[in-house]
Design a protein around this motif. Structure first.
Motif, mmCIF file in Angstrom:
data_model
loop_
_atom_site.group_PDB
_atom_site.id
_atom_site.type_symbol
_atom_site.label_atom_id
_atom_site.label_comp_id
_atom_site.label_asym_id
_atom_site.label_seq_id
_atom_site.Cartn_x
_atom_site.Cartn_y
_atom_site.Cartn_z
ATOM 1 N N GLY A 87 0.812 -1.214 0.000
ATOM 2 C CA GLY A 87 0.000 0.000 0.000
ATOM 3 C C GLY A 87 0.840 1.256 0.000
ATOM 4 N N GLU A 88 0.387 2.230 -0.741
ATOM 5 C CA GLU A 88 1.067 3.512 -0.827
ATOM 6 C C GLU A 88 0.182 4.574 -0.193
ATOM 7 N N ALA A 89 0.780 5.491 0.492
ATOM 8 C CA ALA A 89 0.043 6.588 1.121
ATOM 9 C C ALA A 89 -0.275 7.639 0.061
ATOM 10 N N THR A 90 -1.272 7.341 -0.769
ATOM 11 C CA THR A 90 -1.667 8.244 -1.845
ATOM 12 C C THR A 90 -3.145 8.583 -1.708
ATOM 13 N N ARG A 91 -3.513 9.752 -2.192
ATOM 14 C CA ARG A 91 -4.916 10.169 -2.181
ATOM 15 C C ARG A 91 -5.730 9.136 -2.951
ATOM 16 N N SER A 92 -6.876 8.766 -2.383
ATOM 17 C CA SER A 92 -7.750 7.766 -2.992
ATOM 18 C C SER A 92 -9.178 8.300 -3.023
ATOM 19 N N VAL A 93 -9.907 7.938 -4.080
ATOM 20 C CA VAL A 93 -11.304 8.342 -4.219
ATOM 21 C C VAL A 93 -12.108 7.117 -4.629
ATOM 22 N N LEU A 94 -13.251 6.898 -3.956
ATOM 23 C CA LEU A 94 -14.144 5.789 -4.256
ATOM 24 C C LEU A 94 -15.541 6.353 -4.492
ATOM 25 N N ILE A 95 -16.080 6.083 -5.693
ATOM 26 C CA ILE A 95 -17.407 6.588 -6.075
ATOM 27 C C ILE A 95 -18.255 5.402 -6.516
ATOM 28 N N GLU A 96 -19.482 5.345 -6.027
ATOM 29 C CA GLU A 96 -20.409 4.273 -6.401
ATOM 30 C C GLU A 96 -21.339 4.747 -7.509
ATOM 31 N N PHE A 97 -21.552 3.870 -8.496
ATOM 32 C CA PHE A 97 -22.502 4.112 -9.579
ATOM 33 C C PHE A 97 -23.462 2.935 -9.653
ATOM 34 N N ASP A 98 -24.588 3.126 -10.301
ATOM 35 C CA ASP A 98 -25.574 2.058 -10.444
ATOM 36 C C ASP A 98 -25.075 0.902 -11.289
ATOM 37 N N SER A 99 -24.137 1.190 -12.207
ATOM 38 C CA SER A 99 -23.653 0.150 -13.109
ATOM 39 C C SER A 99 -22.321 0.575 -13.718
ATOM 40 N N VAL A 100 -21.646 -0.392 -14.332
ATOM 41 C CA VAL A 100 -20.418 -0.079 -15.068
ATOM 42 C C VAL A 100 -20.733 0.895 -16.201
ATOM 43 N N ASP A 101 -21.846 0.669 -16.894
ATOM 44 C CA ASP A 101 -22.224 1.560 -17.996
ATOM 45 C C ASP A 101 -22.441 2.989 -17.506
ATOM 46 N N ALA A 102 -23.046 3.148 -16.334
ATOM 47 C CA ALA A 102 -23.273 4.490 -15.788
ATOM 48 C C ALA A 102 -21.943 5.162 -15.448
ATOM 49 N N ALA A 103 -21.008 4.401 -14.900
ATOM 50 C CA ALA A 103 -19.692 4.964 -14.570
ATOM 51 C C ALA A 103 -18.940 5.350 -15.838
ATOM 52 N N ARG A 104 -18.999 4.494 -16.851
ATOM 53 C CA ARG A 104 -18.363 4.822 -18.135
ATOM 54 C C ARG A 104 -18.974 6.080 -18.751
#
Length: 95
Positions: free
Chosen positions: A49-66
């Motif tokens: 693990g690296e001490a780097t800024r991380s962001v986690l976002i939830e979407f309804d689907s892979v298609d929605a995230a794309r």
């Protein structure tokens, strides 16, 4: 099926560009249906693990995230980032 957008910031080279990106990206991604679940520096890392800024976002689907990534509003945010950070971004389907 739910999907997760995961961004890891390996290096931030220009704080001003990152701030400009964040100002545009947040509304673009939430407007596209994303929900921010976590963002910031890790409290603990293990293994490689690296001490780097991380962001986690939830979407309804892979298609929605794309679609969020490819949207004109998010592309505007990416243009503002313009090399201000070295990132690893991936979209992972939920289980």
């Amino acid at each position: 099926m739910t999907a997760y957008w995961i961004s890891l910031y390996r290096e931030i080279t220009d704080e001003a560009k990152l701030a400009a990106y964040a100002q545009l990206a947040g509304p673009a991604l939430t407007g596209a249906g994303g929900t921010f679940l976590a963002r910031g520096m890790p409290e603990q890392t293990y293994e490689a693990g690296e001490a780097t800024r991380s962001v986690l976002i939830e979407f309804d689907s892979v298609d929605a995230a794309r679609a969020a990534h490819d949207s004109p509003t998010y592309q505007e945010a990416l243009a503002a980032l313009d090399g201000g950070a070295v990132r690893d971004l991936r979209i992972v389907p939920g289980v």
